[in-house]
Design a protein around this motif. Sequence first.
Motif, mmCIF file in Angstrom:
data_model
loop_
_atom_site.group_PDB
_atom_site.id
_atom_site.type_symbol
_atom_site.label_atom_id
_atom_site.label_comp_id
_atom_site.label_asym_id
_atom_site.label_seq_id
_atom_site.Cartn_x
_atom_site.Cartn_y
_atom_site.Cartn_z
ATOM 1 N N GLU A 132 -0.447 9.850 6.986
ATOM 2 C CA GLU A 132 1.032 8.564 6.805
ATOM 3 C C GLU A 132 2.068 9.592 5.615
ATOM 4 O O GLU A 132 3.059 9.247 5.783
ATOM 5 C CB GLU A 132 0.544 7.736 5.138
ATOM 6 C CG GLU A 132 1.435 6.894 4.470
ATOM 7 C CD GLU A 132 2.556 6.013 6.069
ATOM 8 O OE1 GLU A 132 3.623 5.939 5.061
ATOM 9 O OE2 GLU A 132 2.343 5.841 7.047
ATOM 10 N N ILE A 133 1.685 10.526 4.692
ATOM 11 C CA ILE A 133 2.973 10.657 3.760
ATOM 12 C C ILE A 133 3.633 12.112 4.649
ATOM 13 O O ILE A 133 4.804 12.060 4.702
ATOM 14 C CB ILE A 133 2.388 12.132 2.247
ATOM 15 C CG1 ILE A 133 0.962 10.988 1.851
ATOM 16 C CG2 ILE A 133 3.073 12.520 2.295
ATOM 17 C CD1 ILE A 133 1.009 11.100 -0.128
ATOM 18 N N ILE A 161 -5.645 8.817 -4.190
ATOM 19 C CA ILE A 161 -4.705 7.274 -3.393
ATOM 20 C C ILE A 161 -5.685 7.127 -2.407
ATOM 21 O O ILE A 161 -5.632 5.642 -2.550
ATOM 22 C CB ILE A 161 -3.495 8.249 -3.174
ATOM 23 C CG1 ILE A 161 -2.631 8.632 -3.781
ATOM 24 C CG2 ILE A 161 -2.715 6.975 -1.981
ATOM 25 C CD1 ILE A 161 -1.760 9.891 -3.060
ATOM 26 N N ILE A 195 0.624 4.175 -2.425
ATOM 27 C CA ILE A 195 1.170 6.140 -2.219
ATOM 28 C C ILE A 195 2.314 6.741 -3.475
ATOM 29 O O ILE A 195 2.237 7.157 -3.629
ATOM 30 C CB ILE A 195 1.170 6.104 -0.669
ATOM 31 C CG1 ILE A 195 0.122 5.430 -0.342
ATOM 32 C CG2 ILE A 195 1.431 7.077 -0.305
ATOM 33 C CD1 ILE A 195 -0.387 5.243 0.996
ATOM 34 N N GLN A 196 3.411 5.497 -2.732
ATOM 35 C CA GLN A 196 4.712 6.850 -4.176
ATOM 36 C C GLN A 196 4.061 6.673 -5.146
ATOM 37 O O GLN A 196 4.720 7.693 -5.707
ATOM 38 C CB GLN A 196 5.964 6.020 -3.568
ATOM 39 C CG GLN A 196 6.982 6.444 -4.073
ATOM 40 C CD GLN A 196 8.064 5.293 -3.545
ATOM 41 O OE1 GLN A 196 8.292 4.852 -3.104
ATOM 42 N NE2 GLN A 196 9.313 5.474 -5.152
ATOM 43 N N ILE A 252 -4.366 8.825 4.608
ATOM 44 C CA ILE A 252 -3.432 8.998 3.463
ATOM 45 C C ILE A 252 -2.812 9.875 3.607
ATOM 46 O O ILE A 252 -0.933 10.046 3.988
ATOM 47 C CB ILE A 252 -3.572 9.095 2.175
ATOM 48 C CG1 ILE A 252 -4.689 7.979 1.837
ATOM 49 C CG2 ILE A 252 -2.772 9.064 0.503
ATOM 50 C CD1 ILE A 252 -4.263 6.299 1.809
ATOM 51 N N LYS A 306 -4.922 13.249 -2.820
ATOM 52 C CA LYS A 306 -4.562 11.917 -1.139
ATOM 53 C C LYS A 306 -6.034 11.088 -1.799
ATOM 54 O O LYS A 306 -6.286 10.495 -1.302
ATOM 55 C CB LYS A 306 -5.027 12.813 0.273
ATOM 56 C CG LYS A 306 -3.120 13.694 0.380
ATOM 57 C CD LYS A 306 -3.600 14.258 0.951
ATOM 58 C CE LYS A 306 -1.764 14.842 1.863
ATOM 59 N NZ LYS A 306 -2.251 16.255 2.656
ATOM 60 N N GLU A 336 0.560 -0.759 -0.211
ATOM 61 C CA GLU A 336 -0.082 0.024 0.077
ATOM 62 C C GLU A 336 0.608 0.941 -0.168
ATOM 63 O O GLU A 336 0.662 1.921 -0.812
ATOM 64 C CB GLU A 336 -0.851 -0.123 0.981
ATOM 65 C CG GLU A 336 -2.416 -0.645 1.497
ATOM 66 C CD GLU A 336 -2.840 -1.305 2.320
ATOM 67 O OE1 GLU A 336 -4.023 -1.300 2.076
ATOM 68 O OE2 GLU A 336 -2.506 -1.148 3.245
ATOM 69 N N ARG A 337 2.063 1.445 0.508
ATOM 70 C CA ARG A 337 3.110 2.662 0.509
ATOM 71 C C ARG A 337 3.472 2.581 -0.793
ATOM 72 O O ARG A 337 3.324 3.098 -1.040
ATOM 73 C CB ARG A 337 3.504 2.058 1.468
ATOM 74 C CG ARG A 337 3.343 2.392 2.953
ATOM 75 C CD ARG A 337 4.472 2.315 4.208
ATOM 76 N NE ARG A 337 4.131 2.706 5.326
ATOM 77 C CZ ARG A 337 3.474 2.274 6.758
ATOM 78 N NH1 ARG A 337 3.686 0.743 6.531
ATOM 79 N NH2 ARG A 337 2.620 2.630 7.552
#
Length: 426
Positions: free
Chosen positions: A46-47, A32, A19-20, A43, A29, A15-16
């Motif tokens: 997390e970022i 995503i 996101i990247q 999200i 966001k 999942e990360r």
Amino acid sequence: MTNHNNYSKHLTSEERKIIQTGIENGSSKASIAETLGKDPSTIGKEIKAHRILSHKCTLPLDCSVYKYCTHGRNCSTNCVDFVPFSCKRRDRSPGACNGCKTYIQCRHDKYRYNAFDAQSTYKDTLIDSRQGVNLTLEEVKKMGEVIKPLLDQGLSPYVILQLHPELNITERTLYTYINDNIFSVVGISNIDLRRKVSRRLPKQRKNTVKKRQDRSYLKGREYKDFVSFVAENRTSPVVQMDTVYNDGSNGPFIQTFKFIDYGFMFAIYHDTKTSEDMVNGLDLLDCILGEEAFNQNVQILLTDRGPEFQKAELLENRENKTRRTRVFYCDPMQSGQKGSLENIHVELRYILPKEVDLRKLGLNSQEDLNLVLSHINSYPREALHHKSPIEMMEFLNSNLMQRFYDFGIKKIEKDKVVLKPYLLKK
């Protein structure tokens, strides 16, 4: 079929990576979050939590109109035209600079999100949060001194916590601490309970008492971040920092700095080795050099992860909140990453050998330490083409060398250099 991952509290490595990829593609966001079946706030958090400062703005002031300045770029926060720089992509959505078309040309603060680094940091935090009991031994004793007499009076944990809400734990936690013998240091065991609670503990469970380490200071300051930062700022001078001592309880403690460009070592004498001492030591170096010279010559500071160096914000910034340097930390057990400083410590140990009382040897003040530094920095080195660090600094940066002369460092004739303990005999 219901996707149970949608309800997971923790993001996975895959999942990360998504996101990247979303950040690199300029996705919002919300977009995503929709792809992952998560809430947009998840999200966003997390970022923000795991993005890393990859480039620090080098402009005198981070101003939006810097390119079109009509005041000769004599920047000041009092300037009537000053507009703090902001970037929708960096500051709002997606919240990082990956994939930005103007990334290379941009001179402002830049942040990158890396899925691998984010997952690694997450794992470190998770492991640390689950190890042991998040208390120091002193905190255990203090709590136990409140709890034990009340247990001896026959009161239940529930009543004790009602009478002492300042203990700030739940009834279940208190039962767990007692059953795990956390309070054994004050003589509390589960037989003190009105009803002894019996439950099988996991095999090989260690009833450790430790304060969970706060590693937030490492964010954006690990050795890999140092390597990346130096790659983008090749002309920025690097200074390595460490401490040297023999007796960990009585000192003295020597805070060392090596100016890599000149092979020059400076050091500050301390009676104790606290994080406040190390900040005060850097403040003293700042004062010796002056703000302008410090900004020019101590742009990057590389040190180890000793607890005395963990106040990164105070090391990086002056009391007036202006930034003076960037601090980075070597990997655990990797002193070779600041090997240049470790090598010159060998010469320091010729005069201040290990397993010797340094005070009895004659090291009792900064003046004594200045004498040691004068001889070490006057010693010629093959790596400097048989020049001494003082000669190199005199030739390459005479103004900087003069600051150290003014503080008490002296140039010693090469045939009179002494690298033996008797140097300090008075």
